[in-house]
Design a protein around this motif. Sequence first.
Motif, PDB file in Angstrom:
ATOM      1  N   VAL A 174       0.872  -1.170   0.000  1.00  7.35           N
ATOM      2  CA  VAL A 174       0.000   0.000   0.000  1.00  7.35           C
ATOM      3  C   VAL A 174       0.911   1.223   0.000  1.00  7.35           C
ATOM      4  N   ILE A 175       0.851   2.003  -1.065  1.00  6.43           N
ATOM      5  CA  ILE A 175       1.743   3.157  -1.233  1.00  6.43           C
ATOM      6  C   ILE A 175       0.892   4.418  -1.324  1.00  6.43           C
ATOM      7  N   GLN A 217      -4.809   3.613 -12.627  1.00  6.40           N
ATOM      8  CA  GLN A 217      -4.413   2.349 -13.250  1.00  6.40           C
ATOM      9  C   GLN A 217      -4.470   1.160 -12.289  1.00  6.40           C
ATOM     10  N   CYS A 218      -4.943   1.395 -11.068  1.00  7.01           N
ATOM     11  CA  CYS A 218      -5.088   0.324 -10.074  1.00  7.01           C
ATOM     12  C   CYS A 218      -3.751  -0.298  -9.673  1.00  7.01           C
ATOM     13  N   THR A 219      -2.714   0.534  -9.611  1.00  6.83           N
ATOM     14  CA  THR A 219      -1.423   0.069  -9.101  1.00  6.83           C
ATOM     15  C   THR A 219      -1.479   0.042  -7.574  1.00  6.83           C
ATOM     16  N   ASP A 220      -0.357  -0.282  -6.948  1.00  5.32           N
ATOM     17  CA  ASP A 220      -0.302  -0.272  -5.488  1.00  5.32           C
ATOM     18  C   ASP A 220      -0.178   1.140  -4.917  1.00  5.32           C
ATOM     19  N   LEU A 221      -0.072   2.148  -5.770  1.00  6.38           N
ATOM     20  CA  LEU A 221      -0.179   3.534  -5.315  1.00  6.38           C
ATOM     21  C   LEU A 221      -1.671   3.834  -5.199  1.00  6.38           C
ATOM     22  N   CYS A 276     -11.395  -1.121  -9.067  1.00 11.07           N
ATOM     23  CA  CYS A 276     -10.281  -1.988  -9.418  1.00 11.07           C
ATOM     24  C   CYS A 276     -10.614  -3.449  -9.125  1.00 11.07           C
ATOM     25  N   PRO A 277     -10.086  -4.382  -9.920  1.00  4.80           N
ATOM     26  CA  PRO A 277     -10.338  -5.797  -9.650  1.00  4.80           C
ATOM     27  C   PRO A 277      -9.749  -6.204  -8.315  1.00  4.80           C
ATOM     28  N   GLN A 278     -10.418  -7.114  -7.652  1.00  2.00           N
ATOM     29  CA  GLN A 278      -9.937  -7.590  -6.345  1.00  2.00           C
ATOM     30  C   GLN A 278      -8.752  -8.528  -6.511  1.00  2.00           C
ATOM     31  N   VAL A 313      -1.639  10.547  -9.873  1.00  2.00           N
ATOM     32  CA  VAL A 313      -3.086  10.359 -10.082  1.00  2.00           C
ATOM     33  C   VAL A 313      -3.342   9.324 -11.171  1.00  2.00           C
ATOM     34  N   ASP A 314      -2.570   9.384 -12.253  1.00  2.00           N
ATOM     35  CA  ASP A 314      -2.718   8.385 -13.326  1.00  2.00           C
ATOM     36  C   ASP A 314      -2.431   6.982 -12.813  1.00  2.00           C
TER      37      ASP A 314
END
Length: 296
Positions: free
Chosen positions: A225-226, A241-245, A294-296, A236-237
């Motif tokens: 979790v970032i 994109q559903c990254t860990d940010l 975001c997908p789980q 923000v982008d």
Amino acid sequence: MTLASVVANAAHAEDIAVLTPYISSVATNEIVETFKKDAAGKGWNVNVVDTRGDLQQLASRVEDVTNAGVKAIVLVSVDPKQIGDQVAAAAAKKIPVFALDGALAPGVTASIATDNFALGTILSDKLFKQLGGKGNIVKFYYSAHPGVHQRELALDKALAANPGIKVIAEHYVKVPGPIDDSRLAMETFIRQHGTEIDGVWAAWDEPAIGALLAQQSDAPDSKMVIAGIDGNPQAVDLIKQCTDLIATVRQDFPGIAHSAVTEIANVLEGKPVSKQEIQVEAKVVDRASLGVTCPQ
């Protein structure tokens, strides 16, 4: 802008000198560019000086524009106490000094910024909640900036209230170049701690981006979790994109610049500032606020 042109232009009645060591920072650049646009509408001649992280050169340049007789000095993302003699010299010559995204200090006419302790608290609360109140985090910080240091102090307070969260590694970020520097540091932390890292507390977005890039390249199967601060468009982008940010706290940088132009205009007309310490609002930017699922 060269020093010679700054000094040469200073003879004009409404020359404003804007000085910063950090124009390469997205946040600082947004403040400066917004200020320039608003100032152009006032007919001011704005000269921007960037010293690329060199505070000694910043002090020298403040002396130069003071001796040149500019109408106002604007310091962006600077702790005025670090150049206290130069600020005092400007004040002695009746040149108003404004600190944007900095701090109030002797000789400063007004400080316009976000409540950085509140920013650090919001960031810490968001990260800790996402971690469920327990886990190991990496801390990226930069105490040289007064606002960023306040965020660090807020983290200390949050950690004291949340004993389940532990800082297992920390890095003092190098500026300029915070993304690359943080990426290299995070690569080292991943080698040292591996899957023990649950989260990253980044005092602003560039280190958060660097940490994410390291995680994506060196530990792509890990889950972290970032979170950071500033609302950097790249951050923000990456949230979209559903990254860990997962979040950032957006400061109103245009609002800081708008307020500065208003206050300077009043001072140039012989009026007092509305108050010495002016604070603007901030808001959390995360998947929910962006309407992203975001997908789980």
